[in-house]
Scaffold this motif. Structure first.
Motif, PDB file in Angstrom:
ATOM      1  N   LEU A 116       0.813  -1.162  -0.129  1.00 20.53           N
ATOM      2  CA  LEU A 116       0.277   0.064  -0.039  1.00 20.53           C
ATOM      3  C   LEU A 116       0.945   0.993  -0.081  1.00 20.53           C
ATOM      4  O   LEU A 116       0.496   1.998  -0.387  1.00 20.53           O
ATOM      5  CB  LEU A 116      -0.976  -0.181   1.074  1.00 20.53           C
ATOM      6  N   PRO A 117       2.216   1.214   0.546  1.00 22.37           N
ATOM      7  CA  PRO A 117       2.851   2.635   0.585  1.00 22.37           C
ATOM      8  C   PRO A 117       3.218   2.947  -0.699  1.00 22.37           C
ATOM      9  O   PRO A 117       3.366   4.264  -1.129  1.00 22.37           O
ATOM     10  CB  PRO A 117       4.017   2.033   1.278  1.00 22.37           C
ATOM     11  N   SER A 118       3.445   1.913  -1.804  1.00 20.20           N
ATOM     12  CA  SER A 118       3.849   2.341  -3.068  1.00 20.20           C
ATOM     13  C   SER A 118       2.760   3.350  -3.612  1.00 20.20           C
ATOM     14  O   SER A 118       2.833   3.885  -4.867  1.00 20.20           O
ATOM     15  CB  SER A 118       3.887   0.878  -3.735  1.00 20.20           C
ATOM     16  N   LEU A 119       1.351   3.232  -3.245  1.00 15.57           N
ATOM     17  CA  LEU A 119       0.634   3.939  -4.063  1.00 15.57           C
ATOM     18  C   LEU A 119       0.718   5.345  -3.949  1.00 15.57           C
ATOM     19  O   LEU A 119       0.197   6.329  -4.598  1.00 15.57           O
ATOM     20  CB  LEU A 119      -0.892   3.520  -3.222  1.00 15.57           C
ATOM     21  N   VAL A 120       1.487   5.690  -2.855  1.00 19.79           N
ATOM     22  CA  VAL A 120       1.790   7.535  -2.695  1.00 19.79           C
ATOM     23  C   VAL A 120       3.004   7.609  -3.204  1.00 19.79           C
ATOM     24  O   VAL A 120       3.472   8.681  -3.177  1.00 19.79           O
ATOM     25  CB  VAL A 120       1.547   7.822  -1.227  1.00 19.79           C
ATOM     26  N   GLU A 121       3.892   6.532  -3.524  1.00 20.24           N
ATOM     27  CA  GLU A 121       5.205   6.904  -3.846  1.00 20.24           C
ATOM     28  C   GLU A 121       5.250   7.332  -5.465  1.00 20.24           C
ATOM     29  O   GLU A 121       4.411   6.965  -6.202  1.00 20.24           O
ATOM     30  CB  GLU A 121       6.138   5.833  -4.010  1.00 20.24           C
ATOM     31  N   GLU A 122       6.129   8.234  -6.141  1.00 21.85           N
ATOM     32  CA  GLU A 122       6.170   8.559  -7.355  1.00 21.85           C
ATOM     33  C   GLU A 122       6.930   7.584  -7.981  1.00 21.85           C
ATOM     34  O   GLU A 122       7.766   6.951  -7.825  1.00 21.85           O
ATOM     35  CB  GLU A 122       6.813   9.820  -7.442  1.00 21.85           C
ATOM     36  N   ASP A 123       6.434   7.385  -9.149  1.00 21.43           N
ATOM     37  CA  ASP A 123       7.016   6.172 -10.039  1.00 21.43           C
ATOM     38  C   ASP A 123       8.282   6.648 -10.586  1.00 21.43           C
ATOM     39  O   ASP A 123       8.334   7.606 -11.148  1.00 21.43           O
ATOM     40  CB  ASP A 123       6.032   5.461 -11.180  1.00 21.43           C
ATOM     41  N   PRO A 124       9.214   5.754 -10.865  1.00 22.60           N
ATOM     42  CA  PRO A 124      10.237   6.143 -11.432  1.00 22.60           C
ATOM     43  C   PRO A 124      10.186   6.002 -13.028  1.00 22.60           C
ATOM     44  O   PRO A 124       9.247   5.639 -13.560  1.00 22.60           O
ATOM     45  CB  PRO A 124      11.390   4.771 -11.248  1.00 22.60           C
ATOM     46  N   HIS A 125      11.247   6.885 -13.756  1.00 19.66           N
ATOM     47  CA  HIS A 125      11.085   6.821 -15.135  1.00 19.66           C
ATOM     48  C   HIS A 125      11.217   5.339 -15.616  1.00 19.66           C
ATOM     49  O   HIS A 125      12.273   4.817 -15.302  1.00 19.66           O
ATOM     50  CB  HIS A 125      11.964   7.906 -15.612  1.00 19.66           C
ATOM     51  N   PHE A 126      10.376   4.879 -16.547  1.00 19.34           N
ATOM     52  CA  PHE A 126      10.543   3.725 -17.255  1.00 19.34           C
ATOM     53  C   PHE A 126      11.439   3.796 -18.486  1.00 19.34           C
ATOM     54  O   PHE A 126      10.942   4.526 -19.231  1.00 19.34           O
ATOM     55  CB  PHE A 126       9.219   3.255 -17.507  1.00 19.34           C
ATOM     56  N   SER A 127      12.687   3.216 -18.556  1.00 19.62           N
ATOM     57  CA  SER A 127      13.386   3.150 -19.666  1.00 19.62           C
ATOM     58  C   SER A 127      13.299   1.941 -20.711  1.00 19.62           C
ATOM     59  O   SER A 127      13.322   2.008 -22.041  1.00 19.62           O
ATOM     60  CB  SER A 127      14.829   2.915 -19.203  1.00 19.62           C
ATOM     61  N   THR A 128      12.443   0.979 -20.222  1.00 16.91           N
ATOM     62  CA  THR A 128      11.894  -0.166 -21.016  1.00 16.91           C
ATOM     63  C   THR A 128      10.496  -0.077 -21.499  1.00 16.91           C
ATOM     64  O   THR A 128       9.553   0.681 -20.790  1.00 16.91           O
ATOM     65  CB  THR A 128      12.136  -1.445 -20.393  1.00 16.91           C
TER      66      THR A 128
END
Length: 615
Positions: free
Chosen positions: A16-28
């Motif tokens: 659940l904590p991941s829901l408030v985290e900013e996603d990293p830039h996806f290179s793939t």
């Protein structure tokens, strides 16, 4: 084959904590493919460039909107954008087919009021008005129209929620050419085209209209279109008729995608699936002939059946809200994720990119949702379910060598937690078989052109500069631009040309497949070309030092040395400290695992010269 409803392969990998985290830039890139309908708001080079960078994998040109000049402009600009971004993008031409439209429309909108009656007629001499709607169909005899049947009239690429859509109910059948209908809602009929959908109608019109045949001849053939989407496909014969015409005019390399849009198509979906190269579920049209509470059954059934058969399947109508808004609704976002979890190969954007206000943002948003869903996709459970259904876990499974090799590659990649699967192919079949089992890893597909009877490679038709020849040698030597995995080059005395690009673009239809072209004359597939492929993978951020890579090469017979017939091999590599060169590979053969200290699994460089029968 028994009917098998789909299941959702969800595996919770995030807290659940991941829901408030900013996603990293996806290179793939995401595994799920995205088809974008090109229109007035998206056919300029700048917008197409941004859409390609965002992840568009296929461009759709819909000839329901009959403006060939606009479609040609969009295609020309797409190729400019593809060249500038060095991004492969497939093309799809969508036919009009036996679609019914309102004809003889006035310049102003047609206003309809709830409760009024309107005459639906086949009389082409009538002028469209608020009391009469003439349609492009010769006769209503045999269509099954009767009192109580539903009729939908809406603008091209309708969402169904606009005030430009009318819901009608048949009141009386006056003759074989007209029916009186009651209007159910207030609306204003307008837009570039008004399409008519009659519930459960038996449409006997030809699968290709005269306009379609002319467009295939003057647009599809000269532009080397990769896919032809067959609108309102009703049975296998429709696919065969379209295929016969395409072959007749020289579109032998183009593939046919059958669009399921009506009840006839749903009833005959199995024979359609077997005849076509792919399936597209047009939810907007199907939704007009299927009760809302049963729509999910049709969707899950088609997804699962196509998944089990290894046929790519695409689904339309996902984020209609983004035609006018910068973000989707919560229901739409969840719908996109569930399509990924249910096994869809790709998603089709229609009005969102054809006439929407946020075309590029829509591509970004949909693919961001797909990436999140893919992180939660239980690929091993999916693999096991397909194996169980096919009976491949039995003592004596009825399985071909090619499919056995594909299943071995996917299982090895899963068990070893490999970063990448590399596939060598000529026709794309190997890539499609591996994609059928939905590995978590990207499938880097190296497309090798076939050889003719003289041992030379067939010549394509897309002009290239001679600088690619130098770049090719540099890439193999480990110098120059490592992003170049070069096409096969040949010359006819006028210009340099390449082959393999048709198959490479068509491999874009399979979930997880990342195709590149390669030149077999530069070395053996498991030697110099493999090195170039690993360089390409490293430059894309797909592999790094210490990663494991599974390499799949299919059964083949060497024509120069007929005694050297290979049953196919799966090779497991560990990437060295430089992030490109592999350590000694492990080879999976019929006898089990064995370490190979040579870079050429099948023998010397000369002995592995011919790759003509790779599949």
């Amino acid at each position: 084959m028994p009917t098998v409803l789909g299941r959702t392969y969800f595996k919770s990998t995030l807290g659940l904590p991941s829901l408030v985290e900013e996603d990293p830039h996806f290179s793939t890139p995401p595994s799920t493919k995205l088809v974008c309908t090109i229109g007035p708001v998206s056919n300029d080079v700048g917008t197409l460039t941004e859409m390609l960078k965002a992840g568009m994998s296929m461009a759709r040109f819909d000839f329901s909107y009959v403006d060939q000049d606009m479609h040609q402009l969009g295609l020309d600009n797409l190729r400019k954008a593809s060249k500038e971004t060095r991004t492969l993008c497939a093309t799809m031409m969508d036919t009009l087919g036996p679609e019914i439209v309102v004809i003889n429309r006035p310049s102003e909108p047609i206003l309809l009021q709830a409760g009024q009656t309107v005459l639906l007629t086949c009389d082409s001499s009538k002028q469209a008005s608020s009391s009469v709607l003439p349609i492009s169909y010769p006769s209503l005899a045999g269509t099954g129209l009767q009192p109580g049947r539903s009729v939908f009239v809406g603008q091209y690429l309708f969402t169904g929620s606009e005030t430009t859509s009318a819901y009608l109910t048949v009141q009386t059948v006056d003759s074989d050419h007209s029916v009186m209908c009651v209007v159910q809602n207030n609306c204003k009929l307008e837009g570039v085209q008004l399409t008519v959908h009659i519930g459960n109608m038996k449409n006997s019109a030809p699968i290709l209209s005269e306009g379609d045949r002319q467009a295939l001849l003057t647009y599809g053939k000269p532009n080397k279109i990769d896919f032809v989407a067959l609108s309102f496909t009703r049975n296998a014969q429709d696919v065969k008729d379209a295929r016969a015409y395409m072959d007749k005019i020289g579109m032998t390399q183009s593939k046919v995608i059958a669009k399921i849009e009506n009840m006839e198509g749903l009833v005959n979906y199995r024979e359609i699936m077997e005849s076509a190269d792919g399936v597209l579920l047009s939810r907007g049209s199907v939704g007009n002939c299927v009760d809302p509470e049963k729509m999910f059954l049709a969707q899950k059934m088609l997804l699962r059946e196509c998944n089990l058969a290894g046929k790519p399947i695409y689904v339309t109508r996902v984020v209609d809200t983004m035609i006018d808004a910068p973000r989707p609704t919560r229901a739409e976002a969840t719908d996109v994720a569930n399509l990924v979890l249910d096994g869809a190969d790709g998603i089709v954007l229609g009005g969102e990119t054809f006439r929407g206000k946020f075309a590029v943002d829509c591509v970004d948003t949909v693919l961001a949702i797909c990436r999140q869903a893919e992180k939660c996709f239980d690929s091993f459970a999916y693999y096991q379910s397909v194996m169980d259904f096919s009976g491949y876990h039995s003592i004596n499974p009825d399985i071909s060598k090619t499919e056995a090799l594909a299943t071995a590659a996917v299982r090895a990649a899963t068990k070893l937690q490999a970063a990448l699967v590399v596939v060598f192919t000529v026709t794309g079949r190997t890539a499609s078989l591996i994609a059928k089992y939905r590995p978590q890893q990207p499938i880097l597909t190296v497309v090798l052109p076939p050889t003719d009877t003289n041992g030379s490679n067939s010549v394509g038709d897309q002009g290239l500069s001679t600088s690619l020849a130098t770049a090719a040698e540099a890439a193999i030597a480990g110098e120059g631009d490592s992003q170049v995995v070069v096409p096969r080059l040949s010359t006819n005395g006028l210009k340099w040309q390449c082959t393999g690009d048709f198959v490479a673009r068509q491999c874009m239809q399979y979930r997880g497949v990342l195709p590149v072209c390669a030149d077999p004359s530069l070395g053996s597939p498991d030697g110099a070309i493999l090195k170039a492929a690993l360089q390409e993978a490293n430059s894309r951020g797909l592999i790094k030092a210490g990663d494991r890579v599974v390499v799949s090469q299919c059964p083949r017979i060497n024509e120069r040395f007929p005694v050297m017939a290979e049953a196919g091999v799966v090779k497991i590599l560990t990437i060295g400290p430089d992030g490109v060169h592999p350590a000694d590979p492990v080879v999976v053969t019929a006898q089990g695992f064995q370490r190979c200290t040579s870079t050429h699994v099948f023998g010397s460089k000369d002995a592995v010269h011919d790759c003509s029968d790779l599949v």
